[in-house]
Motif scaffolding. Structure first.
Motif, PDB file in Angstrom:
ATOM      1  N   LEU A 114       0.818  -1.213   0.000  1.00  0.00           N
ATOM      2  CA  LEU A 114       0.000   0.000   0.000  1.00  0.00           C
ATOM      3  C   LEU A 114       0.851   1.262   0.000  1.00  0.00           C
ATOM      4  O   LEU A 114       1.983   1.278   0.474  1.00  0.00           O
ATOM      5  CB  LEU A 114      -0.874   0.020   1.257  1.00  0.00           C
ATOM      6  CG  LEU A 114      -1.727  -1.209   1.518  1.00  0.00           C
ATOM      7  CD1 LEU A 114      -2.390  -1.094   2.888  1.00  0.00           C
ATOM      8  CD2 LEU A 114      -2.744  -1.408   0.417  1.00  0.00           C
ATOM      9  N   CYS A 115       0.243   2.332  -0.472  1.00  0.00           N
ATOM     10  CA  CYS A 115       0.848   3.652  -0.372  1.00  0.00           C
ATOM     11  C   CYS A 115       0.915   4.021   1.111  1.00  0.00           C
ATOM     12  O   CYS A 115      -0.090   3.914   1.826  1.00  0.00           O
ATOM     13  CB  CYS A 115      -0.015   4.661  -1.123  1.00  0.00           C
ATOM     14  SG  CYS A 115       0.445   6.390  -0.826  1.00  0.00           S
ATOM     15  N   PRO A 116       2.062   4.468   1.597  1.00  0.00           N
ATOM     16  CA  PRO A 116       2.184   4.801   3.018  1.00  0.00           C
ATOM     17  C   PRO A 116       1.413   6.057   3.409  1.00  0.00           C
ATOM     18  O   PRO A 116       1.182   6.305   4.589  1.00  0.00           O
ATOM     19  CB  PRO A 116       3.688   5.002   3.208  1.00  0.00           C
ATOM     20  CG  PRO A 116       4.175   5.419   1.868  1.00  0.00           C
ATOM     21  CD  PRO A 116       3.315   4.688   0.878  1.00  0.00           C
ATOM     22  N   GLN A 117       0.996   6.830   2.438  1.00  0.00           N
ATOM     23  CA  GLN A 117       0.303   8.081   2.722  1.00  0.00           C
ATOM     24  C   GLN A 117      -1.220   7.925   2.697  1.00  0.00           C
ATOM     25  O   GLN A 117      -1.903   8.367   3.601  1.00  0.00           O
ATOM     26  CB  GLN A 117       0.734   9.144   1.712  1.00  0.00           C
ATOM     27  CG  GLN A 117       0.205  10.527   1.985  1.00  0.00           C
ATOM     28  CD  GLN A 117       0.899  11.568   1.121  1.00  0.00           C
ATOM     29  OE1 GLN A 117       2.121  11.635   1.111  1.00  0.00           O
ATOM     30  NE2 GLN A 117       0.124  12.335   0.391  1.00  0.00           N
ATOM     31  N   CYS A 118      -1.767   7.272   1.655  1.00  0.00           N
ATOM     32  CA  CYS A 118      -3.227   7.211   1.524  1.00  0.00           C
ATOM     33  C   CYS A 118      -3.793   5.799   1.592  1.00  0.00           C
ATOM     34  O   CYS A 118      -4.997   5.628   1.731  1.00  0.00           O
ATOM     35  CB  CYS A 118      -3.678   7.877   0.227  1.00  0.00           C
ATOM     36  SG  CYS A 118      -3.283   6.949  -1.271  1.00  0.00           S
ATOM     37  N   GLY A 119      -2.943   4.775   1.465  1.00  0.00           N
ATOM     38  CA  GLY A 119      -3.399   3.402   1.591  1.00  0.00           C
ATOM     39  C   GLY A 119      -3.883   2.753   0.300  1.00  0.00           C
ATOM     40  O   GLY A 119      -4.333   1.615   0.327  1.00  0.00           O
ATOM     41  N   HIS A 129      -3.728   0.783  -3.293  1.00  0.00           N
ATOM     42  CA  HIS A 129      -2.847  -0.271  -3.796  1.00  0.00           C
ATOM     43  C   HIS A 129      -2.668  -0.144  -5.312  1.00  0.00           C
ATOM     44  O   HIS A 129      -2.220  -1.068  -5.968  1.00  0.00           O
ATOM     45  CB  HIS A 129      -3.393  -1.662  -3.436  1.00  0.00           C
ATOM     46  CG  HIS A 129      -4.739  -1.964  -4.001  1.00  0.00           C
ATOM     47  ND1 HIS A 129      -5.887  -1.619  -3.345  1.00  0.00           N
ATOM     48  CD2 HIS A 129      -5.108  -2.557  -5.143  1.00  0.00           C
ATOM     49  CE1 HIS A 129      -6.924  -1.997  -4.073  1.00  0.00           C
ATOM     50  NE2 HIS A 129      -6.472  -2.572  -5.179  1.00  0.00           N
ATOM     51  N   SER A 160       1.606   7.237  -6.607  1.00  0.00           N
ATOM     52  CA  SER A 160       0.352   6.702  -6.093  1.00  0.00           C
ATOM     53  C   SER A 160      -0.783   7.226  -6.959  1.00  0.00           C
ATOM     54  O   SER A 160      -0.784   8.386  -7.359  1.00  0.00           O
ATOM     55  CB  SER A 160       0.145   7.163  -4.653  1.00  0.00           C
ATOM     56  OG  SER A 160      -1.165   6.899  -4.221  1.00  0.00           O
ATOM     57  N   TRP A 170       1.824  11.049  -3.241  1.00  0.00           N
ATOM     58  CA  TRP A 170       3.020  10.304  -2.865  1.00  0.00           C
ATOM     59  C   TRP A 170       3.742   9.772  -4.087  1.00  0.00           C
ATOM     60  O   TRP A 170       3.119   9.334  -5.062  1.00  0.00           O
ATOM     61  CB  TRP A 170       2.648   9.136  -1.962  1.00  0.00           C
ATOM     62  CG  TRP A 170       3.831   8.328  -1.497  1.00  0.00           C
ATOM     63  CD1 TRP A 170       4.595   8.571  -0.401  1.00  0.00           C
ATOM     64  CD2 TRP A 170       4.377   7.165  -2.114  1.00  0.00           C
ATOM     65  NE1 TRP A 170       5.593   7.625  -0.296  1.00  0.00           N
ATOM     66  CE2 TRP A 170       5.477   6.750  -1.349  1.00  0.00           C
ATOM     67  CE3 TRP A 170       4.059   6.434  -3.247  1.00  0.00           C
ATOM     68  CZ2 TRP A 170       6.246   5.648  -1.653  1.00  0.00           C
ATOM     69  CZ3 TRP A 170       4.830   5.334  -3.575  1.00  0.00           C
ATOM     70  CH2 TRP A 170       5.911   4.951  -2.776  1.00  0.00           C
ATOM     71  N   TYR A 214       0.579  -2.544   5.876  1.00  0.00           N
ATOM     72  CA  TYR A 214      -0.561  -2.067   6.668  1.00  0.00           C
ATOM     73  C   TYR A 214      -0.389  -0.585   6.947  1.00  0.00           C
ATOM     74  O   TYR A 214       0.729  -0.117   7.143  1.00  0.00           O
ATOM     75  CB  TYR A 214      -0.647  -2.782   8.012  1.00  0.00           C
ATOM     76  CG  TYR A 214      -0.691  -4.284   7.901  1.00  0.00           C
ATOM     77  CD1 TYR A 214      -1.883  -4.934   7.576  1.00  0.00           C
ATOM     78  CD2 TYR A 214       0.444  -5.057   8.111  1.00  0.00           C
ATOM     79  CE1 TYR A 214      -1.924  -6.317   7.471  1.00  0.00           C
ATOM     80  CE2 TYR A 214       0.409  -6.429   8.012  1.00  0.00           C
ATOM     81  CZ  TYR A 214      -0.781  -7.066   7.693  1.00  0.00           C
ATOM     82  OH  TYR A 214      -0.831  -8.426   7.580  1.00  0.00           O
ATOM     83  N   LEU A 215      -1.494   0.128   7.009  1.00  0.00           N
ATOM     84  CA  LEU A 215      -1.452   1.536   7.452  1.00  0.00           C
ATOM     85  C   LEU A 215      -1.539   1.551   8.968  1.00  0.00           C
ATOM     86  O   LEU A 215      -2.201   0.731   9.577  1.00  0.00           O
ATOM     87  CB  LEU A 215      -2.615   2.333   6.874  1.00  0.00           C
ATOM     88  CG  LEU A 215      -2.501   2.719   5.416  1.00  0.00           C
ATOM     89  CD1 LEU A 215      -3.724   3.543   5.008  1.00  0.00           C
ATOM     90  CD2 LEU A 215      -1.245   3.487   5.129  1.00  0.00           C
ATOM     91  N   ARG A 216      -0.894   2.495   9.583  1.00  0.00           N
ATOM     92  CA  ARG A 216      -0.930   2.608  11.053  1.00  0.00           C
ATOM     93  C   ARG A 216      -1.877   3.663  11.482  1.00  0.00           C
ATOM     94  O   ARG A 216      -2.186   4.570  10.888  1.00  0.00           O
ATOM     95  CB  ARG A 216       0.461   2.917  11.578  1.00  0.00           C
ATOM     96  CG  ARG A 216       1.373   1.783  11.302  1.00  0.00           C
ATOM     97  CD  ARG A 216       2.754   2.063  11.798  1.00  0.00           C
ATOM     98  NE  ARG A 216       3.565   0.923  11.407  1.00  0.00           N
ATOM     99  CZ  ARG A 216       4.562   0.464  12.088  1.00  0.00           C
ATOM    100  NH1 ARG A 216       4.896   1.041  13.203  1.00  0.00           N
ATOM    101  NH2 ARG A 216       5.247  -0.555  11.690  1.00  0.00           N
TER     102      ARG A 216
END
Length: 73
Positions: free
Chosen positions: A7-12, A14, A56, A61, A71-73
């Motif tokens: 996933l994109c670390p900014q918006c999630g 794929h 993305s 991003w 996973y997004l946090r």
């Protein structure tokens, strides 16, 4: 088994894209093994594409495969 995407670390999202030699966007996913595969055109040839920096499809991003997350946090 369900396919898993990085996933994109900014918006999630794929979904990502790179520009081909003609300046056209080529969309792809990246699986958990860090292997890109096409989304827009099934069977599209991604060989020779430069994945060192891509974008993305969901936000601003840009980065490389190692910048993606499971996973997004």
């Amino acid at each position: 088994m369900k396919k898993r995407y990085l996933l994109c670390p900014q918006c999630g999202t794929h979904r990502f894209f790179v520009k081909d030699k003609n300046g056209e966007n080529v969309y792809f996913h990246v699986n958990w093994d860090k292997v890109p595969f096409p989304t827009q055109t099934p069977g599209a040839d991604l060989s020779g594409m430069d994945f060192s920096v891509f974008h993305s499809a969901g936000c601003s991003w840009k980065g490389g495969i190692n910048g993606l997350v499971k996973y997004l946090r």
